[in-house]
Design a protein around this motif. Sequence first.
Motif, mmCIF file in Angstrom:
data_model
loop_
_atom_site.group_PDB
_atom_site.id
_atom_site.type_symbol
_atom_site.label_atom_id
_atom_site.label_comp_id
_atom_site.label_asym_id
_atom_site.label_seq_id
_atom_site.Cartn_x
_atom_site.Cartn_y
_atom_site.Cartn_z
ATOM 1 N N LEU A 1 -17.343 -12.585 -14.494
ATOM 2 C CA LEU A 1 -16.684 -11.414 -15.118
ATOM 3 C C LEU A 1 -15.010 -11.419 -14.216
ATOM 4 C CD1 LEU A 1 -16.435 -8.564 -13.014
ATOM 5 C CD2 LEU A 1 -18.874 -9.510 -13.186
ATOM 6 N N TYR A 2 -14.068 -10.982 -15.078
ATOM 7 C CA TYR A 2 -12.851 -10.816 -14.406
ATOM 8 C C TYR A 2 -12.412 -9.340 -15.006
ATOM 9 C CZ TYR A 2 -10.415 -11.619 -19.051
ATOM 10 O OH TYR A 2 -10.061 -11.492 -20.044
ATOM 11 N N GLY A 3 -11.301 -9.008 -14.019
ATOM 12 C CA GLY A 3 -10.603 -7.637 -14.347
ATOM 13 C C GLY A 3 -9.350 -7.439 -13.695
ATOM 14 N N ILE A 4 -8.984 -6.300 -13.766
ATOM 15 C CA ILE A 4 -7.737 -5.724 -13.001
ATOM 16 C C ILE A 4 -8.042 -5.080 -11.851
ATOM 17 C CG2 ILE A 4 -5.405 -4.596 -13.188
ATOM 18 C CD1 ILE A 4 -5.238 -7.216 -14.528
ATOM 19 N N ASP A 5 -7.371 -5.234 -10.638
ATOM 20 C CA ASP A 5 -7.356 -4.411 -9.663
ATOM 21 C C ASP A 5 -6.174 -4.064 -9.113
ATOM 22 O OD1 ASP A 5 -7.949 -3.241 -7.075
ATOM 23 O OD2 ASP A 5 -9.434 -4.856 -6.353
ATOM 24 N N LEU A 6 -5.835 -2.788 -9.121
ATOM 25 C CA LEU A 6 -4.291 -2.506 -8.807
ATOM 26 C C LEU A 6 -4.282 -1.692 -7.389
ATOM 27 C CD1 LEU A 6 -2.842 -0.576 -12.146
ATOM 28 C CD2 LEU A 6 -2.731 -2.792 -11.548
ATOM 29 N N GLY A 7 -5.421 -1.899 -6.800
ATOM 30 C CA GLY A 7 -5.700 -1.378 -5.367
ATOM 31 C C GLY A 7 -5.989 0.174 -5.211
ATOM 32 N N ASN A 8 -6.199 0.711 -6.423
ATOM 33 C CA ASN A 8 -6.319 2.133 -6.395
ATOM 34 C C ASN A 8 -7.855 2.739 -6.378
ATOM 35 O OD1 ASN A 8 -6.883 1.228 -9.146
ATOM 36 N ND2 ASN A 8 -5.569 2.694 -10.042
ATOM 37 N N LYS A 9 -8.672 1.663 -5.899
ATOM 38 C CA LYS A 9 -10.183 1.764 -6.015
ATOM 39 C C LYS A 9 -10.823 1.773 -7.171
ATOM 40 C CE LYS A 9 -10.369 2.700 -1.234
ATOM 41 N NZ LYS A 9 -10.563 1.677 -0.286
ATOM 42 N N MET A 10 -10.102 1.508 -8.324
ATOM 43 C CA MET A 10 -10.559 1.479 -9.585
ATOM 44 C C MET A 10 -10.660 -0.143 -9.891
ATOM 45 S SD MET A 10 -8.948 2.588 -13.313
ATOM 46 C CE MET A 10 -9.078 4.415 -12.824
ATOM 47 N N PHE A 11 -11.608 -0.534 -10.496
ATOM 48 C CA PHE A 11 -11.765 -2.158 -11.209
ATOM 49 C C PHE A 11 -11.732 -1.795 -12.648
ATOM 50 C CE2 PHE A 11 -14.148 -5.671 -12.810
ATOM 51 C CZ PHE A 11 -13.223 -6.704 -12.240
ATOM 52 N N CYS A 12 -10.714 -2.385 -13.250
ATOM 53 C CA CYS A 12 -10.722 -2.344 -14.778
ATOM 54 C C CYS A 12 -11.396 -3.693 -15.349
ATOM 55 C CB CYS A 12 -9.186 -2.283 -15.368
ATOM 56 S SG CYS A 12 -8.279 -0.911 -14.529
ATOM 57 N N GLY A 13 -12.513 -3.421 -15.768
ATOM 58 C CA GLY A 13 -13.157 -4.713 -16.467
ATOM 59 C C GLY A 13 -12.756 -5.129 -17.601
ATOM 60 N N GLU A 14 -12.603 -6.630 -17.825
ATOM 61 C CA GLU A 14 -12.112 -7.220 -18.782
ATOM 62 C C GLU A 14 -13.160 -7.506 -19.619
ATOM 63 O OE1 GLU A 14 -8.979 -6.812 -20.437
ATOM 64 O OE2 GLU A 14 -8.927 -5.090 -19.080
ATOM 65 N N SER A 15 -13.614 -8.580 -19.177
ATOM 66 C CA SER A 15 -14.785 -9.447 -20.036
ATOM 67 C C SER A 15 -15.761 -9.982 -18.931
ATOM 68 C CB SER A 15 -14.057 -10.532 -20.846
ATOM 69 O OG SER A 15 -15.163 -11.163 -21.663
ATOM 70 N N MET A 16 -16.842 -10.509 -19.413
ATOM 71 C CA MET A 16 -17.765 -11.076 -18.706
ATOM 72 C C MET A 16 -18.576 -12.113 -19.502
ATOM 73 S SD MET A 16 -21.010 -8.249 -18.032
ATOM 74 C CE MET A 16 -20.019 -7.196 -16.894
ATOM 75 N N PHE A 17 -19.183 -13.167 -18.987
ATOM 76 C CA PHE A 17 -19.841 -14.054 -19.700
ATOM 77 C C PHE A 17 -21.282 -14.747 -18.981
ATOM 78 C CE2 PHE A 17 -17.943 -16.888 -16.815
ATOM 79 C CZ PHE A 17 -18.587 -18.342 -16.831
ATOM 80 N N ALA A 18 -22.136 -15.248 -19.599
ATOM 81 C CA ALA A 18 -23.190 -15.740 -18.971
ATOM 82 C C ALA A 18 -23.904 -16.731 -19.942
ATOM 83 C CB ALA A 18 -24.263 -14.741 -18.584
ATOM 84 N N THR A 19 -24.073 -18.043 -19.223
ATOM 85 C CA THR A 19 -24.830 -19.367 -19.751
ATOM 86 C C THR A 19 -26.056 -19.479 -19.586
ATOM 87 O OG1 THR A 19 -24.308 -20.806 -18.038
ATOM 88 C CG2 THR A 19 -22.516 -20.508 -19.991
ATOM 89 N N VAL A 20 -26.546 -18.427 -18.617
ATOM 90 C CA VAL A 20 -28.017 -18.404 -18.160
ATOM 91 C C VAL A 20 -28.312 -17.016 -18.024
ATOM 92 C CG1 VAL A 20 -29.400 -18.605 -16.075
ATOM 93 C CG2 VAL A 20 -27.845 -20.392 -16.795
#
Length: 207
Positions: free
Chosen positions: A142-161
Amino acid sequence: MHFLSPKIEFPDVSEASAEGLLAVGGDLSTERILHAYANGIFPWFEDEEPLLWWSPDPRFVLFPEDLKVSKSMRKILKKEVFTVTENKDFKAVIENCAKAKRQGQQGTWITNDMVTSYIKLHELGFAKSVEVWLNNDLVGGLYGIDLGNKMFCGESMFATVSNASKVGFITMIQNSDYKIIDCQLHTNHLESLGGKHITRSEFFKYL
């Protein structure tokens, strides 16, 4: 409908439509994207569409203290079948997310321009990836944005298993000090992990 000019600015989020659409146009420059996330706005559009910027109300989020880990998932985590890393291969994660087939979607909103822009954000330290490996093969992430404000803004995730993305998401939360995970929009998958809706005004308290 508000059409953006070259100037890095957005209308007040109170002007968003009932669905959360706030503005159209602009660009995917680092400055604009960072300004958007800092103000509770994110881009979401598909190929052949203009740039669309959103700030939904209510907002779908997950508070780490509400994280639900099922008994079966706890067993999987305990077995340590998967290896989880952070920022080891951001490019591979976002490219796999772009290729992932999703129910009800014909194409992808992770366009080539989005990939290029978020890789640049990663290089600048504002975008983060989580990789899930099985026998040295990348099987989820998965990936997302982290501006250093204790929040993770999730963008997308994937799984092949099966369960790979869940393992990555749960491990990231359990090993971080985030106060809130911005999931943006509701999915049954994230709701099963403890996600819920909060008002836009409550969400803004965490920005």
